[in-house]
Design a protein around this motif. Structure first.
Motif, PDB file in Angstrom:
ATOM      1  N   VAL A  87       0.829  -1.211   0.000  1.00  0.00           N
ATOM      2  CA  VAL A  87       0.000   0.000   0.000  1.00  0.00           C
ATOM      3  C   VAL A  87       0.861   1.258   0.000  1.00  0.00           C
ATOM      4  O   VAL A  87       0.355   2.376  -0.109  1.00  0.00           O
ATOM      5  CB  VAL A  87      -0.979   0.028   1.188  1.00  0.00           C
ATOM      6  N   ALA A  88       2.175   1.053   0.170  1.00  0.00           N
ATOM      7  CA  ALA A  88       3.120   2.170   0.106  1.00  0.00           C
ATOM      8  C   ALA A  88       4.508   1.591  -0.111  1.00  0.00           C
ATOM      9  O   ALA A  88       4.701   0.371  -0.045  1.00  0.00           O
ATOM     10  CB  ALA A  88       3.087   2.986   1.401  1.00  0.00           C
ATOM     11  N   ARG A  89       5.474   2.484  -0.415  1.00  0.00           N
ATOM     12  CA  ARG A  89       6.881   2.096  -0.457  1.00  0.00           C
ATOM     13  C   ARG A  89       7.588   2.831   0.669  1.00  0.00           C
ATOM     14  O   ARG A  89       7.213   3.961   1.026  1.00  0.00           O
ATOM     15  CB  ARG A  89       7.543   2.520  -1.772  1.00  0.00           C
ATOM     16  N   ALA A  90       8.621   2.204   1.216  1.00  0.00           N
ATOM     17  CA  ALA A  90       9.505   2.887   2.162  1.00  0.00           C
ATOM     18  C   ALA A  90      10.846   3.047   1.456  1.00  0.00           C
ATOM     19  O   ALA A  90      11.465   2.049   1.083  1.00  0.00           O
ATOM     20  CB  ALA A  90       9.668   2.076   3.429  1.00  0.00           C
ATOM     21  N   GLN A  91      11.285   4.276   1.249  1.00  0.00           N
ATOM     22  CA  GLN A  91      12.540   4.545   0.537  1.00  0.00           C
ATOM     23  C   GLN A  91      13.484   5.314   1.442  1.00  0.00           C
ATOM     24  O   GLN A  91      13.135   6.389   1.930  1.00  0.00           O
ATOM     25  CB  GLN A  91      12.267   5.338  -0.737  1.00  0.00           C
TER      26      GLN A  91
END
Lengths: 164, 164, 164
Positions: free
Chosen positions: C73-77
């Motif tokens: 549901v999201a990316r962590a960068q």
């Protein structure tokens, strides 16, 4: 503890201060000591074809127009790295350092994702010092020129929504 | 949505909390495992003579006085790197970790440029947790001793202007 | 400058927004290009036995449940590194990138110490953009699975106390 004078109000449409500046980056390639403004801490890995984990430290000039050789009105000091397997994508943390009569004295601290696949992308202004004491806001990046490592230029539209 | 109790007021002259502590850094040189408090992720590049892009991770003791061997009252965990061609200049991001009855429990998060050419320089306190919940403010660095990689010590004057 | 509508109030017990998501990290080992979500900028040093100064850049999926293969549901960068001689301990700075109808568009920027010796540990939400404009708050990490470099999973409980 009631203090009307400094009560904080924020309006998304009206930054309390705005600065539009250009960031110029020339990566050190081993021979361009006089021109280079940044250097890689580590080279890219083999995870994809978009320089994943290439990590670069910079001390870059910030100018009021597109020209690399215009007089800098600030320095941008910090780092970026590439972090995506299937396209170019980056992440930045840095400080804008001001020391002039026009822009004042002090610093603005910024961090966030540089989602290079988007035309514009927003990072966070997380703090400031001196004439930018306790600032917060948004820094909007637009790629102005991208010649890979040789040279790239970003427009940085800095909007502060907390000013003291 | 009106809440007087927590309405935010900021006065530049009156921090709501202030801590003055000393930071001690001893770089790992390959043999000093017992004394070292930091280690280089990457060594300096050939871009200038001031360790441009040397990148160091640290877990450093914070003490109340100048003495390296005084009982630490906190840890500083994070990183710094050098980022200028023509003089020493650095950039820091780190967390002060507190776990004591005197200072409380929690963390203070800090980032910004360490403009080593200036006698004092201000970084941003961008957040806090635990007893420093949601803190913001300024961390002023003063170099107390600089023996290069072997040892350096900074005074860190932490002034919080948002306390909850 | 008095503006009741946006006067800021903060209650430690009542976040204005809360998101609980899972972070999945698989380190690149030289051969797992298709599965890997992160890569080391630099390997560990010999300062202790807990990977001191190993520095990793990631683009990790965030899911609503424990399953690595659930729809992100999201990316962590961002990045993490290890920073302690005598036990595992880490430090993170990263951006949560949202692009969905359910969670909205925008980013949340986070940094702080990941004190792995504690069951839960708090980092700072230092800013946000888009639907998370100017957010601040706390991100609470809990280790859900730790298989070293091969795979680890964190629960991230994101509580925002400033929403605009």
């Amino acid at each position: 503890q009631i203090g009307f004078a400094h009560t904080k109000t924020i309006s998304k449409d009206k930054p309390c201060k705005r600065l539009v500046l250009y960031y110029h980056d020339i990566l050190f390639n081993g021979t361009n000591v006089s021109n280079a403004t940044s250097a890689a801490v580590a080279n890219q890995t083999a995870l994809g074809d978009y320089k994943f984990a290439m990590f670069v430290v910079f001390d870059d000039p910030m100018t009021e127009d597109h020209h690399l050789l215009s007089k800098p009105v600030a320095r941008a000091q910090g780092f970026y790295f590439y972090d995506m397997k299937k396209e170019y994508n980056a992440w930045f943390a840095y400080t804008l350092v001001f020391d002039s009569t026009e822009y004042g004295q002090g610093t603005i601290n910024i961090m966030g994702a540089d989602l290079m696949g988007q035309e514009t992308r927003d990072l966070s202004v997380v703090g400031g010092t001196g004439d930018f004491f306790m600032a917060r806001g948004i820094a909007t990046f637009t790629t102005d020129t991208f010649q890979g490592d040789a040279y790239f230029r970003l427009e940085m539209d800095i909007k502060l929504f907390e000013c003291y």
